[in-house]
Design a protein around this motif. Sequence first.
Motif, PDB file in Angstrom:
ATOM      1  N   ASN A 127      -4.252  44.439  77.433  1.00 36.47           N
ATOM      2  CA  ASN A 127      -5.205  44.206  76.345  1.00 36.47           C
ATOM      3  C   ASN A 127      -6.479  43.589  76.881  1.00 36.47           C
ATOM      4  O   ASN A 127      -6.442  42.618  77.639  1.00 36.47           O
ATOM      5  CB  ASN A 127      -4.588  43.281  75.302  1.00 36.47           C
ATOM      6  CG  ASN A 127      -3.386  43.912  74.634  1.00 36.47           C
ATOM      7  OD1 ASN A 127      -3.431  45.058  74.210  1.00 36.47           O
ATOM      8  ND2 ASN A 127      -2.300  43.168  74.560  1.00 36.47           N
ATOM      9  N   THR A 128      -7.596  44.177  76.485  1.00 37.78           N
ATOM     10  CA  THR A 128      -8.903  43.656  76.863  1.00 37.78           C
ATOM     11  C   THR A 128      -9.787  43.557  75.630  1.00 37.78           C
ATOM     12  O   THR A 128      -9.581  44.272  74.643  1.00 37.78           O
ATOM     13  CB  THR A 128      -9.595  44.559  77.893  1.00 37.78           C
ATOM     14  OG1 THR A 128      -9.753  45.868  77.341  1.00 37.78           O
ATOM     15  CG2 THR A 128      -8.785  44.653  79.179  1.00 37.78           C
ATOM     16  N   TYR A 129     -10.756  42.668  75.680  1.00 33.76           N
ATOM     17  CA  TYR A 129     -11.667  42.485  74.557  1.00 33.76           C
ATOM     18  C   TYR A 129     -13.000  41.970  75.083  1.00 33.76           C
ATOM     19  O   TYR A 129     -13.048  41.325  76.146  1.00 33.76           O
ATOM     20  CB  TYR A 129     -11.077  41.546  73.496  1.00 33.76           C
ATOM     21  CG  TYR A 129     -10.363  40.346  74.050  1.00 33.76           C
ATOM     22  CD1 TYR A 129      -9.061  40.437  74.538  1.00 33.76           C
ATOM     23  CD2 TYR A 129     -10.992  39.106  74.094  1.00 33.76           C
ATOM     24  CE1 TYR A 129      -8.422  39.336  75.062  1.00 33.76           C
ATOM     25  CE2 TYR A 129     -10.350  38.003  74.607  1.00 33.76           C
ATOM     26  CZ  TYR A 129      -9.057  38.125  75.087  1.00 33.76           C
ATOM     27  OH  TYR A 129      -8.423  37.033  75.620  1.00 33.76           O
ATOM     28  N   TYR A 130     -14.060  42.282  74.338  1.00 36.91           N
ATOM     29  CA  TYR A 130     -15.414  42.055  74.840  1.00 36.91           C
ATOM     30  C   TYR A 130     -16.316  41.484  73.765  1.00 36.91           C
ATOM     31  O   TYR A 130     -16.132  41.730  72.563  1.00 36.91           O
ATOM     32  CB  TYR A 130     -16.000  43.386  75.311  1.00 36.91           C
ATOM     33  CG  TYR A 130     -15.216  44.040  76.422  1.00 36.91           C
ATOM     34  CD1 TYR A 130     -14.185  44.930  76.140  1.00 36.91           C
ATOM     35  CD2 TYR A 130     -15.500  43.752  77.751  1.00 36.91           C
ATOM     36  CE1 TYR A 130     -13.446  45.526  77.162  1.00 36.91           C
ATOM     37  CE2 TYR A 130     -14.779  44.343  78.780  1.00 36.91           C
ATOM     38  CZ  TYR A 130     -13.761  45.222  78.477  1.00 36.91           C
ATOM     39  OH  TYR A 130     -13.043  45.803  79.495  1.00 36.91           O
ATOM     40  N   ASP A 153     -19.744  41.688  71.799  1.00 36.17           N
ATOM     41  CA  ASP A 153     -20.484  42.873  71.344  1.00 36.17           C
ATOM     42  C   ASP A 153     -21.640  43.199  72.289  1.00 36.17           C
ATOM     43  O   ASP A 153     -21.981  44.366  72.477  1.00 36.17           O
ATOM     44  CB  ASP A 153     -21.007  42.652  69.936  1.00 36.17           C
ATOM     45  CG  ASP A 153     -19.909  42.714  68.895  1.00 36.17           C
ATOM     46  OD1 ASP A 153     -20.146  42.233  67.774  1.00 36.17           O
ATOM     47  OD2 ASP A 153     -18.813  43.232  69.201  1.00 36.17           O
ATOM     48  N   LYS A 194     -20.088  45.231  75.258  1.00 35.92           N
ATOM     49  CA  LYS A 194     -19.123  46.299  74.980  1.00 35.92           C
ATOM     50  C   LYS A 194     -19.716  47.655  75.359  1.00 35.92           C
ATOM     51  O   LYS A 194     -20.860  47.964  75.024  1.00 35.92           O
ATOM     52  CB  LYS A 194     -18.748  46.257  73.499  1.00 35.92           C
ATOM     53  CG  LYS A 194     -17.444  46.946  73.153  1.00 35.92           C
ATOM     54  CD  LYS A 194     -17.077  46.674  71.701  1.00 35.92           C
ATOM     55  CE  LYS A 194     -16.755  45.209  71.471  1.00 35.92           C
ATOM     56  NZ  LYS A 194     -16.315  44.951  70.072  1.00 35.92           N
ATOM     57  N   SER A 250      -4.884  33.851  74.972  1.00 41.21           N
ATOM     58  CA  SER A 250      -6.252  34.353  75.054  1.00 41.21           C
ATOM     59  C   SER A 250      -7.210  33.218  75.357  1.00 41.21           C
ATOM     60  O   SER A 250      -7.015  32.096  74.885  1.00 41.21           O
ATOM     61  CB  SER A 250      -6.658  35.008  73.732  1.00 41.21           C
ATOM     62  OG  SER A 250      -8.048  35.242  73.678  1.00 41.21           O
ATOM     63  N   HIS A 262      -9.899  32.900  74.067  1.00 42.33           N
ATOM     64  CA  HIS A 262     -10.522  32.553  72.790  1.00 42.33           C
ATOM     65  C   HIS A 262      -9.907  31.259  72.234  1.00 42.33           C
ATOM     66  O   HIS A 262     -10.542  30.562  71.440  1.00 42.33           O
ATOM     67  CB  HIS A 262     -10.334  33.663  71.772  1.00 42.33           C
ATOM     68  CG  HIS A 262     -11.369  34.749  71.867  1.00 42.33           C
ATOM     69  ND1 HIS A 262     -12.711  34.486  72.053  1.00 42.33           N
ATOM     70  CD2 HIS A 262     -11.266  36.081  71.806  1.00 42.33           C
ATOM     71  CE1 HIS A 262     -13.377  35.621  72.095  1.00 42.33           C
ATOM     72  NE2 HIS A 262     -12.528  36.608  71.946  1.00 42.33           N
TER      73      HIS A 262
END
Length: 121
Positions: free
Chosen positions: A57-60, A62, A65, A103, A105
């Motif tokens: 799982n990856t997240y960026y 905005d 991205k 995470s 976050h």
Amino acid sequence: QVHLVESGGGLVQAGGSLRLSCAASGRTFSSYALGWFRQAPGKEREFVAGISRSGDNTYYADSVKGRFTISRDNAKNTLYLQMNSLKPEDTAVYYCAATLSSSVHYGVDYWGKGTLLTVSS
């Protein structure tokens, strides 16, 4: 405990590419969720990208991205950030981060000292 050391920063022209690396010490690298943050001059540190313990799982943010890709190699204890289509506003000190939570976050337990990226227009 994990010790993080970033490398790969430098000067690049707008539109160019660069890959940052973060080498980690310790035998429990795969126990940490990881991420990249950055701090531009006169601004607060901000989240850039995160990746789960397995890398599935990856997240960026905005703002990056579609241009940046985070990845990890648990066998090499290394985190990467591939940055393409760089913009002058990407200029910042980039920090590697690690957390035992799921995470970055939710908080960061360990920080690297950072590597400077400068994007010229």
